[in-house]
Design a protein around this motif. Structure first.
Motif, short mmCIF file in Angstrom:
data_model
loop_
_atom_site.label_atom_id
_atom_site.label_comp_id
_atom_site.label_asym_id
_atom_site.label_seq_id
_atom_site.Cartn_x
_atom_site.Cartn_y
_atom_site.Cartn_z
N ILE A 1 -7.59 0.82 8.38
CA ILE A 1 -8.67 -0.14 8.13
C ILE A 1 -9.78 0.02 9.17
N LEU A 2 -9.39 0.25 10.42
CA LEU A 2 -10.40 0.44 11.47
C LEU A 2 -11.32 1.61 11.16
N PHE A 3 -10.75 2.66 10.55
CA PHE A 3 -11.53 3.86 10.24
C PHE A 3 -12.00 3.90 8.79
N HIS A 4 -11.79 2.81 8.05
CA HIS A 4 -12.26 2.71 6.65
C HIS A 4 -11.70 3.85 5.79
N ASP A 5 -10.48 4.23 6.02
CA ASP A 5 -9.91 5.37 5.30
C ASP A 5 -8.45 5.07 4.97
N MET A 6 -8.21 4.50 3.79
CA MET A 6 -6.86 4.05 3.43
C MET A 6 -5.97 5.18 2.95
N ARG A 7 -6.52 6.16 2.26
CA ARG A 7 -5.76 7.31 1.75
C ARG A 7 -4.57 6.88 0.89
N ALA B 1 1.02 -0.47 12.40
CA ALA B 1 0.12 0.30 13.26
C ALA B 1 -0.67 1.32 12.44
N ALA B 2 -0.01 1.95 11.48
CA ALA B 2 -0.68 2.94 10.65
C ALA B 2 -1.80 2.32 9.83
N ASN C 1 0.82 -1.20 0.00
CA ASN C 1 0.00 0.00 0.00
C ASN C 1 0.86 1.26 0.00
N ASP C 2 1.96 1.22 0.72
CA ASP C 2 2.87 2.37 0.72
C ASP C 2 3.46 2.60 -0.67
N ARG C 3 3.80 1.51 -1.36
CA ARG C 3 4.35 1.65 -2.71
C ARG C 3 3.32 2.26 -3.65
N ALA C 4 2.08 1.84 -3.49
CA ALA C 4 1.02 2.38 -4.34
C ALA C 4 0.73 3.83 -4.01
N ALA C 5 0.75 4.16 -2.73
CA ALA C 5 0.46 5.53 -2.31
C ALA C 5 1.56 6.50 -2.71
N GLY D 1 -10.36 -0.83 2.19
CA GLY D 1 -10.69 -0.15 3.43
C GLY D 1 -11.84 -0.78 4.19
N ARG D 2 -12.07 -2.08 3.95
CA ARG D 2 -13.17 -2.77 4.63
C ARG D 2 -12.63 -3.83 5.58
N PRO D 3 -13.11 -3.87 6.81
CA PRO D 3 -12.72 -4.97 7.70
C PRO D 3 -13.53 -6.24 7.45
N PHE D 4 -14.67 -6.10 6.74
CA PHE D 4 -15.54 -7.23 6.45
C PHE D 4 -15.92 -7.23 4.97
#
Length: 245
Positions: free
Chosen positions: A176-182, A170-171, A35-39, A72-75
């Protein structure tokens, strides 16, 4: 940095190790690095390539989870489960782990508005008995959804964050918990990455997505070259496409 074939962007050695040894239990750190590489790039094609290469390395179960978490979904999209984890519960857990007093929170980077990235700056590197996997996250999310009180949720989250040995874990757990991957990854880009990873036609990915309404199921069918076997399921929401003249 080490370069992978077909990639025009460098990957760090730790990412290469993740790619080589992720199966059968994909590490959460590898997910975070992908995800970091994509961001890190604004080019959609480069983002697509990063995820396509990552998806190729995963087992069936981990592929489902990687696609789910990347969105960004936990489920699953078809699930009605919810985490019911608010900022108060999460703050309590993070403050206890980081040994930050609540009164000193305001000058802390945690108060700057971008909690996941600020958390990454504060998070210490530490060794753990076992590295977090995508399966570990899925299991913990199920337990969070089933937990009836805040104390139990704090306990689950404390255990989960305690196993984040790298700041990027941790980041992305927080994201994922907040559904906001950015990360700039939309569902359409995930569809393109799946099509590239498993050599499928993009229009077939789109059609199957409309029928199933769940991109992680689409990814699994694409991996096994079984998109044509997709069928409507009762009580599962489907997506629709507006008619055009």
């Amino acid at each position: 940095d080490i370069f992978l074939p077909k990639l025009s962007i460098p990957l760090p050695a730790s990412t290469i190790l993740c790619i080589e040894f992720a199966m059968p239990d994909a590490l959460f750190l590898c997910f975070a690095q992908a995800n970091d590489r994509a961001a890190a790039t604004t080019k959609k094609l480069q983002k697509q390539i990063v995820f396509a290469e990552y998806f190729k390395t995963l087992s069936d179960d981990d592929l489902r989870l990687a696609v789910r978490f990347a969105a960004g979904r936990p489920f699953p999209a078809t699930s009605e489960s919810t985490l019911h984890v608010g900022s108060a519960i999460l703050s309590h857990v993070l403050l206890s782990l980081l040994k930050i007093d609540h009164n000193s929170l305001h000058p802390s980077p945690l108060h700057t508005g971008d909690l996941p990235e600020s958390l990454s700056e504060l998070w210490p590197f530490h060794s753990t008995a076992s590295l977090l996997t995508l399966q570990d996250l899925s299991f913990a999310f199920d337990n969070l959804a089933a937990a009836a009180d805040a104390a139990r949720k704090r306990e689950i989250l404390h255990d989960l964050f305690s196993r984040c040995h790298h700041p990027r874990e941790a980041a992305y757990l927080t994201k994922i918990l907040f559904h906001d991957m950015r990360t700039g990854i939309q569902e359409g880009l995930l569809q393109s990455a799946i099509a590239q990873a498993f050599e499928q036609e993009l229009y077939q990915i789109h059609q199957t997505q409309l029928l199933l309404g769940d991109i992680e199921e689409v990814a699994l069918l694409a991996k096994h070259n079984a998109l044509c076997s997709a069928s409507f399921k009762l009580f599962h929401p489907i997506q629709f496409m507006l008619a055009t003249p």
